[in-house]
Design a protein around this motif. Structure first.
Motif, PDB file in Angstrom:
ATOM      1  N   VAL A   1     -36.510  55.267  60.644  1.00 17.33           N
ATOM      2  CA  VAL A   1     -36.465  55.565  59.218  1.00 17.33           C
ATOM      3  C   VAL A   1     -37.834  55.238  58.633  1.00 17.33           C
ATOM      4  O   VAL A   1     -38.595  54.463  59.198  1.00 17.33           O
ATOM      5  CB  VAL A   1     -35.371  54.763  58.468  1.00 17.33           C
ATOM      6  N   GLN A   2     -38.136  55.827  57.489  1.00 14.35           N
ATOM      7  CA  GLN A   2     -39.380  55.496  56.809  1.00 14.35           C
ATOM      8  C   GLN A   2     -39.230  54.141  56.129  1.00 14.35           C
ATOM      9  O   GLN A   2     -38.130  53.734  55.745  1.00 14.35           O
ATOM     10  CB  GLN A   2     -39.725  56.570  55.787  1.00 14.35           C
ATOM     11  N   LEU A   3     -40.341  53.472  55.978  1.00 15.15           N
ATOM     12  CA  LEU A   3     -40.347  52.152  55.364  1.00 15.15           C
ATOM     13  C   LEU A   3     -39.722  52.162  53.972  1.00 15.15           C
ATOM     14  O   LEU A   3     -38.968  51.253  53.621  1.00 15.15           O
ATOM     15  CB  LEU A   3     -41.787  51.634  55.304  1.00 15.15           C
ATOM     16  N   ASP A   4     -39.978  53.208  53.194  1.00 15.84           N
ATOM     17  CA  ASP A   4     -39.415  53.252  51.840  1.00 15.84           C
ATOM     18  C   ASP A   4     -37.893  53.343  51.846  1.00 15.84           C
ATOM     19  O   ASP A   4     -37.247  52.974  50.877  1.00 15.84           O
ATOM     20  CB  ASP A   4     -40.037  54.363  50.994  1.00 15.84           C
ATOM     21  N   GLU A   5     -37.320  53.805  52.945  1.00 21.19           N
ATOM     22  CA  GLU A   5     -35.856  53.831  53.030  1.00 21.19           C
ATOM     23  C   GLU A   5     -35.295  52.422  53.167  1.00 21.19           C
ATOM     24  O   GLU A   5     -34.170  52.161  52.756  1.00 21.19           O
ATOM     25  CB  GLU A   5     -35.397  54.698  54.200  1.00 21.19           C
ATOM     26  N   LEU A   6     -36.086  51.520  53.747  1.00 21.91           N
ATOM     27  CA  LEU A   6     -35.621  50.138  53.888  1.00 21.91           C
ATOM     28  C   LEU A   6     -35.708  49.388  52.557  1.00 21.91           C
ATOM     29  O   LEU A   6     -34.880  48.541  52.268  1.00 21.91           O
ATOM     30  CB  LEU A   6     -36.442  49.388  54.940  1.00 21.91           C
ATOM     31  N   VAL A   7     -36.701  49.702  51.748  1.00 23.22           N
ATOM     32  CA  VAL A   7     -36.888  48.940  50.517  1.00 23.22           C
ATOM     33  C   VAL A   7     -36.430  49.649  49.255  1.00 23.22           C
ATOM     34  O   VAL A   7     -36.165  48.998  48.258  1.00 23.22           O
ATOM     35  CB  VAL A   7     -38.364  48.500  50.345  1.00 23.22           C
ATOM     36  N   GLY A   8     -36.306  50.976  49.274  1.00 14.86           N
ATOM     37  CA  GLY A   8     -35.933  51.671  48.050  1.00 14.86           C
ATOM     38  C   GLY A   8     -34.861  52.709  48.242  1.00 14.86           C
ATOM     39  O   GLY A   8     -34.742  53.615  47.431  1.00 14.86           O
ATOM     40  N   ALA A   9     -34.100  52.589  49.307  1.00 13.04           N
ATOM     41  CA  ALA A   9     -33.086  53.595  49.620  1.00 13.04           C
ATOM     42  C   ALA A   9     -31.915  53.509  48.649  1.00 13.04           C
ATOM     43  O   ALA A   9     -31.667  52.468  48.060  1.00 13.04           O
ATOM     44  CB  ALA A   9     -32.579  53.393  51.046  1.00 13.04           C
ATOM     45  N   PRO A  10     -31.187  54.615  48.504  1.00 13.33           N
ATOM     46  CA  PRO A  10     -29.948  54.533  47.726  1.00 13.33           C
ATOM     47  C   PRO A  10     -28.970  53.625  48.471  1.00 13.33           C
ATOM     48  O   PRO A  10     -29.190  53.314  49.642  1.00 13.33           O
ATOM     49  CB  PRO A  10     -29.449  55.985  47.702  1.00 13.33           C
ATOM     50  N   PRO A  11     -27.905  53.192  47.837  1.00 18.24           N
ATOM     51  CA  PRO A  11     -26.957  52.306  48.505  1.00 18.24           C
ATOM     52  C   PRO A  11     -26.489  52.885  49.842  1.00 18.24           C
ATOM     53  O   PRO A  11     -26.287  54.087  49.972  1.00 18.24           O
ATOM     54  CB  PRO A  11     -25.783  52.223  47.519  1.00 18.24           C
ATOM     55  N   THR A  12     -26.355  52.005  50.838  1.00 15.75           N
ATOM     56  CA  THR A  12     -25.930  52.455  52.158  1.00 15.75           C
ATOM     57  C   THR A  12     -24.551  53.090  52.078  1.00 15.75           C
ATOM     58  O   THR A  12     -23.740  52.759  51.213  1.00 15.75           O
ATOM     59  CB  THR A  12     -25.896  51.280  53.147  1.00 15.75           C
ATOM     60  N   GLY A  13     -24.303  54.021  52.957  1.00 19.32           N
ATOM     61  CA  GLY A  13     -23.031  54.717  52.973  1.00 19.32           C
ATOM     62  C   GLY A  13     -23.052  55.974  52.114  1.00 19.32           C
ATOM     63  O   GLY A  13     -22.132  56.757  52.152  1.00 19.32           O
ATOM     64  N   ASP A  14     -24.099  56.165  51.331  1.00 21.30           N
ATOM     65  CA  ASP A  14     -24.218  57.333  50.478  1.00 21.30           C
ATOM     66  C   ASP A  14     -24.927  58.429  51.273  1.00 21.30           C
ATOM     67  O   ASP A  14     -26.108  58.296  51.594  1.00 21.30           O
ATOM     68  CB  ASP A  14     -25.018  56.984  49.229  1.00 21.30           C
ATOM     69  N   PRO A  15     -24.239  59.514  51.647  1.00 29.20           N
ATOM     70  CA  PRO A  15     -24.846  60.528  52.506  1.00 29.20           C
ATOM     71  C   PRO A  15     -25.758  61.507  51.778  1.00 29.20           C
ATOM     72  O   PRO A  15     -26.401  62.336  52.398  1.00 29.20           O
ATOM     73  CB  PRO A  15     -23.625  61.275  53.062  1.00 29.20           C
ATOM     74  N   ARG A  16     -25.827  61.404  50.445  1.00 33.56           N
ATOM     75  CA  ARG A  16     -26.631  62.372  49.698  1.00 33.56           C
ATOM     76  C   ARG A  16     -28.120  62.142  49.922  1.00 33.56           C
ATOM     77  O   ARG A  16     -28.566  61.019  50.090  1.00 33.56           O
ATOM     78  CB  ARG A  16     -26.331  62.286  48.213  1.00 33.56           C
ATOM     79  N   VAL A  17     -28.872  63.237  49.895  1.00 28.47           N
ATOM     80  CA  VAL A  17     -30.325  63.180  49.981  1.00 28.47           C
ATOM     81  C   VAL A  17     -30.857  63.205  48.554  1.00 28.47           C
ATOM     82  O   VAL A  17     -30.362  63.967  47.725  1.00 28.47           O
ATOM     83  CB  VAL A  17     -30.872  64.384  50.789  1.00 28.47           C
ATOM     84  N   TYR A  18     -31.837  62.377  48.281  1.00 29.24           N
ATOM     85  CA  TYR A  18     -32.425  62.322  46.948  1.00 29.24           C
ATOM     86  C   TYR A  18     -33.863  62.838  46.997  1.00 29.24           C
ATOM     87  O   TYR A  18     -34.811  62.067  47.007  1.00 29.24           O
ATOM     88  CB  TYR A  18     -32.401  60.889  46.416  1.00 29.24           C
ATOM     89  N   PRO A  19     -34.022  64.169  47.039  1.00 32.49           N
ATOM     90  CA  PRO A  19     -35.387  64.708  47.110  1.00 32.49           C
ATOM     91  C   PRO A  19     -36.118  64.511  45.790  1.00 32.49           C
ATOM     92  O   PRO A  19     -35.501  64.458  44.730  1.00 32.49           O
ATOM     93  CB  PRO A  19     -35.166  66.192  47.403  1.00 32.49           C
ATOM     94  N   ARG A  20     -37.417  64.377  45.895  1.00 32.62           N
ATOM     95  CA  ARG A  20     -38.251  64.245  44.700  1.00 32.62           C
ATOM     96  C   ARG A  20     -39.041  65.531  44.536  1.00 32.62           C
ATOM     97  O   ARG A  20     -40.019  65.750  45.241  1.00 32.62           O
ATOM     98  CB  ARG A  20     -39.193  63.054  44.847  1.00 32.62           C
ATOM     99  N   PRO A  21     -38.608  66.388  43.606  1.00 31.34           N
ATOM    100  CA  PRO A  21     -39.301  67.668  43.421  1.00 31.34           C
ATOM    101  C   PRO A  21     -40.749  67.467  42.988  1.00 31.34           C
ATOM    102  O   PRO A  21     -41.077  66.520  42.277  1.00 31.34           O
ATOM    103  CB  PRO A  21     -38.501  68.362  42.319  1.00 31.34           C
ATOM    104  N   ILE A  22     -41.588  68.388  43.422  1.00 31.78           N
ATOM    105  CA  ILE A  22     -42.992  68.418  43.028  1.00 31.78           C
ATOM    106  C   ILE A  22     -43.159  69.653  42.154  1.00 31.78           C
ATOM    107  O   ILE A  22     -42.797  70.757  42.568  1.00 31.78           O
ATOM    108  CB  ILE A  22     -43.897  68.508  44.272  1.00 31.78           C
ATOM    109  N   HIS A  23     -43.680  69.474  40.950  1.00 31.64           N
ATOM    110  CA  HIS A  23     -43.876  70.581  40.016  1.00 31.64           C
ATOM    111  C   HIS A  23     -45.379  70.836  39.896  1.00 31.64           C
ATOM    112  O   HIS A  23     -46.144  69.916  39.611  1.00 31.64           O
ATOM    113  CB  HIS A  23     -43.292  70.251  38.639  1.00 31.64           C
ATOM    114  N   ARG A  24     -45.782  72.096  40.128  1.00 29.36           N
ATOM    115  CA  ARG A  24     -47.200  72.449  40.037  1.00 29.36           C
ATOM    116  C   ARG A  24     -47.336  73.895  39.594  1.00 29.36           C
ATOM    117  O   ARG A  24     -46.764  74.788  40.217  1.00 29.36           O
ATOM    118  CB  ARG A  24     -47.868  72.252  41.405  1.00 29.36           C
ATOM    119  N   ASP A  25     -48.070  74.114  38.510  1.00 29.16           N
ATOM    120  CA  ASP A  25     -48.347  75.463  38.000  1.00 29.16           C
ATOM    121  C   ASP A  25     -47.079  76.296  37.818  1.00 29.16           C
ATOM    122  O   ASP A  25     -47.040  77.470  38.177  1.00 29.16           O
ATOM    123  CB  ASP A  25     -49.317  76.191  38.934  1.00 29.16           C
TER     124      ASP A  25
END
Length: 190
Positions: free
Chosen positions: A64-88
């Motif tokens: 897993v990525q390091l940010d998943e260990l420190v900032g992940a959504p609560p465990t057991g939650d199967p949803r993905v939380y993508p962060r959209p990038i907006h440009r032009d």
């Protein structure tokens, strides 16, 4: 500082949940990371504060990525939380979080005729249109892809894409490092 303590306090339960999900014992995890069983146990219980030196090998073993260990959504939650990038006026939504290898994105491009501005870069790309009509400029070719149609190309070739008309277009793209093609041909067993 209170926010930092809250984030660090949540790391232990995430580590325990990952270990149990992967059916790994503390002893096995200790062998794989070089971290003592007692330190791992104290990390999971929250009696030891996590450090970068401890979290990096744990993230690697758990894949897993390091940010998943420190900032992940609560465990057991199967949803993905993508962060959209907006440009032009365009929106890019990363669908993969694993660094390296093939990356997947959903693109939402606004309608209207844009002026093509072909670019080149390292890599190989695969496009799949979900909704709308995608205009693709690829080298000296200029064509349109409709829902369900696919294009695949080496990104050293000058390329550009946008909506083919006044309506928005949505498509998926898989992008891989140079030489890593999307199609894998299976060999028959001898």
């Amino acid at each position: 500082m209170e926010e930092l303590d809250t984030v660090l306090d949540a790391v232990g339960p995430r580590l325990r949940a990952l270990r149990k999900k992967n059916n790994i014992t503390l002893a096995d995890l200790s062998k794989a990371t070089g971290i003592s069983v007692s330190t791992l146990s104290r990390l999971e219980s929250g009696s030891r504060k996590p450090t970068l030196e401890l979290l990096l090998p744990l993230a690697k073993v758990h894949q897993v990525q390091l940010d998943e260990l420190v900032g992940a959504p609560p465990t057991g939650d199967p949803r993905v939380y993508p962060r959209p990038i907006h440009r032009d006026g365009m929106t890019f939504i990363p669908l993969t979080r694993r660094p390296g290898g093939v990356q997947a994105f959903k693109h939402i491009l606004p309608g209207g005729r844009q002026q093509p501005d072909p670019r080149t870069h390292e890599g190989y790309e695969w496009l799949y249109v979900l909704n709308g009509t995608l205009r693709v400029v690829l080298g000296d070719q200029d064509f349109e892809l409709r829902p369900g149609e696919v294009a695949e190309f080496d990104t050293h070739l000058p390329h550009w894409f946008g909506s083919a008309n006044a309506r928005p277009v949505e498509f998926l793209s898989l992008f891989g490092p140079q030489g890593e093609r999307i199609h894998i041909k299976a060999r028959s067993r001898s």
